[in-house]
Design an enzyme around this catalytic site. Sequence first.
Site, PDB file in Angstrom:
ATOM      1  N   SER A 333     -10.893   3.730  -3.493  1.00  0.00           N
ATOM      2  CA  SER A 333      -9.879   3.531  -4.521  1.00  0.00           C
ATOM      3  C   SER A 333      -8.466   3.553  -3.929  1.00  0.00           C
ATOM      4  O   SER A 333      -8.173   2.838  -2.980  1.00  0.00           O
ATOM      5  CB  SER A 333     -10.047   4.596  -5.604  1.00  0.00           C
ATOM      6  OG  SER A 333      -9.247   4.316  -6.736  1.00  0.00           O
ATOM      7  N   ASP A 408     -16.778  -1.565 -12.563  1.00  0.00           N
ATOM      8  CA  ASP A 408     -15.571  -0.757 -12.389  1.00  0.00           C
ATOM      9  C   ASP A 408     -14.722  -0.784 -13.659  1.00  0.00           C
ATOM     10  O   ASP A 408     -14.411  -1.849 -14.191  1.00  0.00           O
ATOM     11  CB  ASP A 408     -14.753  -1.269 -11.204  1.00  0.00           C
ATOM     12  CG  ASP A 408     -13.807  -0.229 -10.643  1.00  0.00           C
ATOM     13  OD1 ASP A 408     -13.070   0.375 -11.431  1.00  0.00           O
ATOM     14  OD2 ASP A 408     -13.829  -0.017  -9.417  1.00  0.00           O
ATOM     15  N   HIS A 485      -9.478 -23.517  19.811  1.00  0.00           N
ATOM     16  CA  HIS A 485      -8.076 -23.174  19.535  1.00  0.00           C
ATOM     17  C   HIS A 485      -7.815 -21.708  19.877  1.00  0.00           C
ATOM     18  O   HIS A 485      -7.633 -21.367  21.027  1.00  0.00           O
ATOM     19  CB  HIS A 485      -7.742 -23.478  18.080  1.00  0.00           C
ATOM     20  CG  HIS A 485      -7.907 -24.915  17.719  1.00  0.00           C
ATOM     21  ND1 HIS A 485      -9.132 -25.497  17.396  1.00  0.00           N
ATOM     22  CD2 HIS A 485      -6.993 -25.923  17.629  1.00  0.00           C
ATOM     23  CE1 HIS A 485      -8.969 -26.789  17.128  1.00  0.00           C
ATOM     24  NE2 HIS A 485      -7.675 -27.081  17.271  1.00  0.00           N
TER      25      HIS A 485
END
Length: 540
Positions: A333, A408, A485
């Site tokens: 949290s 949640d 790259h």
Amino acid sequence: MFQFIKFVFGPKLRRIHKPDGNESRGGHSYLPNNVEYFADLTLRVAKFVWSFTFYTSPFLIAYMFKNQYFTIEGVPFLVKGGNVILCVVLGAMWCRGVGRYSNPEYQKFMKVLEKAKQSKQTEERQLVHNFDFDFNHWPVDFSAADSKSSKAKPLGLSLEDLHSQTSATRNPGIVSQIFGLPCELLSYVSMHTFGRWIVYPGHTKLLNQLVASTIQENRDKMVEKLYGLRSKLESKDGNGIDVMFFDRRKSTQANGQKLVVCTEGNAGFYEIGCVATPLDCGYSVLGWNHPGFGGSTGTPYPKQEQAAMEVVIQYAIEELGFGPEDMILFAWSIGGYASTWAAMNYPTISGIILDATFDDIVSLGLAKVPESMKGFAHRSLRKYMNLNIADQLIRYPGPIRLIRRTKDEVIITSEHPDVAFNRGNDLLIKLLQYRYPTLMNLESVDVLTQYLHAADQISMLSMCNALEIDDEECTAILRDYCETHSPAYPILIGEDMPRVKRSQLVIFLASKYMTDLEATHCNPLPMPLFIKPWSLQDNH
């Protein structure tokens, strides 16, 4: 006489972990004699009455004024009453000292504590760990002032840096500042009283008292059964930080060589928090309490959170012997703020796991206040409680794992639990936008949003099947690009990529960085979900 005074003002002793110097773990609660017990009870009642009087003082003063206690006739009565109370308190303190002085166990404890405070010998200082007592009397085991890296320049950005970036374009004139002074004053007062309590309820006296017995019981188990080592760290701002270390390096499990640094939520303590999960998985674990939580001193403002996290990491490196590459940061949290700050400033840390963590407290907080208060709440939170976790997370280049709780009810912007309004979604999107900016165009964000808003795992899997996502193929594409790259973030892949292939890569990355857990905000984290943080570089 001087020695007796030390017993009068000495700490409250709660438990002896190693009775009679026995090396085998065990222990018993300290038993005060009757004199100390009743004296201590009297002082606790007096403390409660004082607290009650303080919080009800406006009403009490009004009552006394109405009944003429502040007149010439009433003042002698107040003085007399004050003297009686003072005599009772001083008498109780004196009796408590007598009771402690006549108790062999308390005498032994005081000798150990005095030696620990005066000696620099490790053996003598470690003897104090055999006792559990008031943490404000605990000798400092490690100080940020003595740290070898205490004056090192942070590798990431500080709170001041982040704040200056967000306010660089705003420079109000002197007139605006004068007229805005009342609002600024109200903002300061609100965020230093009830605003702070709402954001971090774990540092309030009420909550600490409600969970005190549970914290005490669990801490006893940690020390006596799990061989935890409790220590006191002093941060650079002078706060004492309460930590507990579990060393698993000598165990047969390979995980013991890794240290998991656990940071709790806004009402969590290491004694009853998330340290249980990595412990069950065999890791070495370092838990700590936020400033003002449990035994830690201070208040959990961002600067104090940073200082506390900094001394915890320094302690792990310089005293416990773990390198940053041996650490995993695990936060639940709001604990994600301190952990992402540490990750940002110690970029060689092995990885970070964020469980039920949001992206920015301002975005989360504005959803909880009335429309008329949104402007005031925005200014107050941004200035005094600027917990912008996403801004810090993107500055950490290592492996990351986000755990989203599908039920949640805390880090959401809707009235009822809905995964579509979980701020963990925004944290993931901001992370991917920084690490893969070319890949994350508007169309890709729309596809990812649709994936994150899926009601359940079946719907998410159905979308993956429809896009024909192949994990091995996606990994190969990303690996080939990085080899050609650069593997350093941001990775500029996707500019000339077909729409379908871009969507496949975005959903693939989302599934690697984020793991869903069907649980509410406060459910314990099951062991299988404590998995290694993910990074593309690990697949090279």
